[in-house]
Scaffold this motif. Structure first.
Motif, short mmCIF file in Angstrom:
data_model
loop_
_atom_site.label_atom_id
_atom_site.label_comp_id
_atom_site.label_asym_id
_atom_site.label_seq_id
_atom_site.Cartn_x
_atom_site.Cartn_y
_atom_site.Cartn_z
N GLY A 84 0.79 -1.22 0.00
CA GLY A 84 0.00 0.00 0.00
C GLY A 84 0.83 1.27 0.00
O GLY A 84 0.30 2.35 -0.21
N SER A 85 2.15 1.12 0.20
CA SER A 85 2.93 2.35 0.19
C SER A 85 3.36 2.61 -1.25
O SER A 85 3.67 1.69 -2.00
CB SER A 85 4.13 2.21 1.11
OG SER A 85 4.99 1.19 0.69
N ASN A 89 6.00 7.63 -0.78
CA ASN A 89 5.72 7.48 0.64
C ASN A 89 5.90 6.01 0.96
O ASN A 89 4.94 5.29 1.18
CB ASN A 89 4.29 7.94 0.94
CG ASN A 89 3.91 7.60 2.36
OD1 ASN A 89 4.76 7.59 3.24
ND2 ASN A 89 2.63 7.29 2.58
N THR A 91 6.98 2.87 3.10
CA THR A 91 7.31 2.44 4.44
C THR A 91 7.92 1.06 4.29
O THR A 91 7.40 0.21 3.57
CB THR A 91 6.08 2.38 5.34
OG1 THR A 91 5.10 1.61 4.71
CG2 THR A 91 5.56 3.77 5.64
C1 LIG Z 1 2.29 6.85 3.88
O1 LIG Z 1 1.83 5.50 3.93
C2 LIG Z 1 1.47 5.05 5.22
C3 LIG Z 1 1.10 3.57 5.17
O2 LIG Z 1 1.18 3.05 3.89
C4 LIG Z 1 0.30 5.89 5.73
O3 LIG Z 1 -0.04 5.48 7.03
C5 LIG Z 1 0.71 7.35 5.76
O4 LIG Z 1 -0.38 8.15 6.14
C6 LIG Z 1 1.21 7.79 4.40
N1 LIG Z 1 1.73 9.15 4.50
C7 LIG Z 1 1.51 10.07 3.58
C8 LIG Z 1 2.13 11.41 3.82
O5 LIG Z 1 0.85 9.84 2.58
#
Ligand SMILES: *[C@@H]1O[C@H](CO)[C@@H](O)[C@H](O)[C@H]1NC(C)=O
Ligand SMILES: *[C@@H]1O[C@H](CO)[C@@H](O)[C@H](O)[C@H]1NC(C)=O
Ligand SMILES: *[C@@H]1O[C@H](CO)[C@@H](O)[C@H](O)[C@H]1NC(C)=O
Ligand SMILES: *[C@@H]1O[C@H](CO)[C@@H](O)[C@H](O)[C@H]1NC(C)=O
Ligand SMILES: *[C@@H]1O[C@H](CO)[C@@H](O)[C@H](O)[C@H]1NC(C)=O
Length: 516
Positions: A84-85, A89, A91
């Motif tokens: 999902g990342s 962004n 992780t």
């Molecule tokens: C980045 O991804 C994580 C989990 O996939 C999510 O919790 C987080 O809100 C995201 N951050 C941004 C800035 O999009």
């Protein structure tokens, strides 16, 4: 990665290299004789003999006959990009299992201190790391020393198994050891001071660049409390001290045939190249697998009553294996590793540089007392730098021992606003696929968030024991650029995530050695 290539590649520089090797051997032999006069006691000789016996078997245990002044530690890394990342962004979950054995010097001998250890970092529960201590008797080596089975590595510590293709953890609560607050506080004080010095140095550099007298540049050193504030607070440490100890169970599989070992040859038996033949180095480095998929990876932490605290899976992740062994860790070093790249799956990078007392610690100490003027000559900045490009199966080697490699620039920089530290390195070497005149350049930036690494115990010379001395990051980011210098052709321009990173000791000394 064909061994036969090496011969061809160095045919031109062969004669010069032969002379160099002969001279190096002579110097080493002289130092070795000197060494055995100075230290007729057996542990150091056993160490020397063990390094000769285990030549080319860097993954195997080296400590069979060594009863003091020795450590050996293996590092199994696992990273996985979270679902999902997206690329902007991302992780990444990263963890490492470090295990090994530590035998303090005879003079500091204290049966409590010689021990085997397992040190998982990057756990998903409320506590991110743990230290498990075992009696040395529970450390059993089942490795094979038969020819052709150099990589068949197998060690048992208690009910834990560590092999070249599998790790099974069964770490009971009774072996859990909470690192005392004063040990952590002492480490955070040193680590903050090191950040503070880098910051000061950077401010001076910027001031110089802007011309003396320019007032715009910040020359106010940040108070040390600023950097100490990046690490867990004393109150947080006290809170953690009250937490229940926990057990760990885990199983990781990474079949040998999917691993990327380093090529081996007589000149380059290990990542240390020809310098591997220096028999009494303070610390030896080995890389067992540059990159491999994790076929199966599960880990859970549990309380003593068997209730599960946390779980994580690493199926389909990426692994890396390396190790260190010797007398102590160096006093100063940096290290970074990445093998999860955006555009180039399968590729891998490892860089490290250290202050190397190449005559061994005993002779160096002797010189410090009797020939203090010669002391600067006893240390050199040794660099091991490789980038393996999976698509072309090419290993680019920028290490100090490569005759045509040059490390042109090394810089540690802090971005106080972003809270990050970046290590930048620029090196060139002969193009292994190009003509004689072509050079390949490597530029990397490894960036980590300050104060978020895990406290890692390492053998400490001054204290004669394992003590927390390293801020161990497993999720740094790496920018890599690789290009042909003459033609300008860009070979790699990529970003790696889940990078391992360590910067310890007198970073300025390393910078000065390289940049001057
Ligand atoms: C980045 O991804 C994580 C989990 O996939 C999510 O919790 C987080 O809100 C995201 N951050 C941004 C800035 O999009
Ligand atoms: C990610 O960042 C790049 C450049 O910064 C941008 O072009 C791209 O649209 C971004 N992608 C997403 C999914 O946000
Ligand atoms: C260094 O690089 C050369 C060629 O690029 C390679 O043949 C050699 O095996 C490398 N040495 C090590 C220790 O990886
Ligand atoms: C197990 O121990 C933990 C920590 O002491 C406690 O929080 C938990 O409630 C216990 N679980 C059971 C099922 O007893
Ligand atoms: C590394 O950082 C420096 C300084 O910010 C920058 O000039 C350089 O382009 C970066 N290199 C890469 C490969 O990102």
């Amino acid at each position: 990665m064909k061994d036969a290539n090496i011969e061809k590649q160095y045919a031109t520089s062969g004669a010069r290299l032969n002379n160099f090797i002969r001279m190096a051997m002579f110097v080493l032999l002289a130092a070795a004789l000197f060494q055995s006069i100075l230290t007729p006691i057996s542990p150091r000789r056993a160490y020397w003999w063990s390094n000769i016996k285990n030549l080319g078997r860097s993954l195997q245990y080296h400590g069979q006959d060594i009863n003091a002044n020795f450590f050996e530690g293996w590092y199994f890394k696992m990273v996985k990009e979270n679902e999902g990342s997206d690329h902007n962004n991302s992780t990444v979950q990263g963890m490492a299992v470090i295990m090994g054995i530590y035998r303090p010097p005879l003079e500091a001998q204290d049966h409590q201190r010689a021990h085997a250890f397992v040190l998982p970092l990057g756990l998903s529960g409320p506590e991110k790391y743990a230290y498990y201590r075992f009696p040395t008797e529970e450390f059993v080596d089942f490795g094979s020393h038969l020819p052709g089975e150099e990589r068949a590595f197998r060690i048992r510590i208690g009910n834990n198994l560590f092999a070249h293709d599998e790790v099974i953890l069964d770490l009971p609560v009774k072996n859990f050891e909470r690192i005392p607050i004063d040990e952590l506080e002492a480490f955070y004080a040193v680590a903050s001071a090191e950040y503070g010095l880098q910051y000061l140095q950077q401010a001076r550099r910027e001031k110089k660049a802007h011309g003396e007298g320019e007032e715009k540049v910040n020359e106010q050193p940040l108070p040390l409390t600023f950097f100490r504030g990046l690490f867990p607070s004393t109150a947080q440490l006290k809170e953690a001290e009250l937490l229940e100890p926990f057990a760990i169970k885990a199983h990781f599989k990474f079949p040998a045939k999917t691993q990327t070992p380093l090529p081996k040859s007589l000149l380059f038996p290990t990542i240390m190249g020809i310098t591997h033949y220096i028999p009494f180095l303070e610390c030896n480095h080995g890389v067992a697998s540059l990159q491999h998929p994790i076929q199966y990876g599960r880990i859970m932490t549990l309380y003593g009553n068997n209730s599960i605290v946390s779980e994580a899976t690493f199926d389909g992740g990426i692994g890396y294996i390396e190790k260190d062994w010797g007398i102590n860790f160096p006093s100063t070093w940096f290290w970074a590793q990445t093998n999860m790249f955006r555009k180039s799956p399968g590729s891998s990078m490892m860089v490290s540089g250290a202050s190397v007392p190449w005559l061994g610690p005993d002779v160096t100490d002797w010189i410090a007392t009797h020939l203090p003027r010669a002391l600067p000559l006893t240390r050199f900045a040794g660099m091991l730098i490789i980038y393996y490009d999976a698509a072309s199966k090419t290993l680019y080697n920028f290490s100090s021992y490569m005759p045509l490699a040059r490390i042109k620039h090394l810089r540690f920089a802090l971005d106080v606003e972003a809270g990050t530290q970046t290590m930048s390195l620029h090196a060139t070497t002969k193009d292994p696929n190009g003509n004689l005149w072509e050079r390949v350049a490597l530029e990397i930036n490894v960036t980590r968030t300050m104060g978020t690494g895990y406290p890692l115990r390492a053998p400490n010379r001054m204290r004669g024991k394992m003590a927390v001395t390293v801020e161990e990051t497993v999720v740094a980011k790496t920018r890599v650029k690789l290009w042909r210098v003459r033609s300008g052709e860009v070979l790699v321009d990529d970003e790696g995530i889940g990078s391992g990173a360590e910067i310890v000791g007198d970073a300025l000394w390393l910078e000065n050695r390289i940049n001057s």
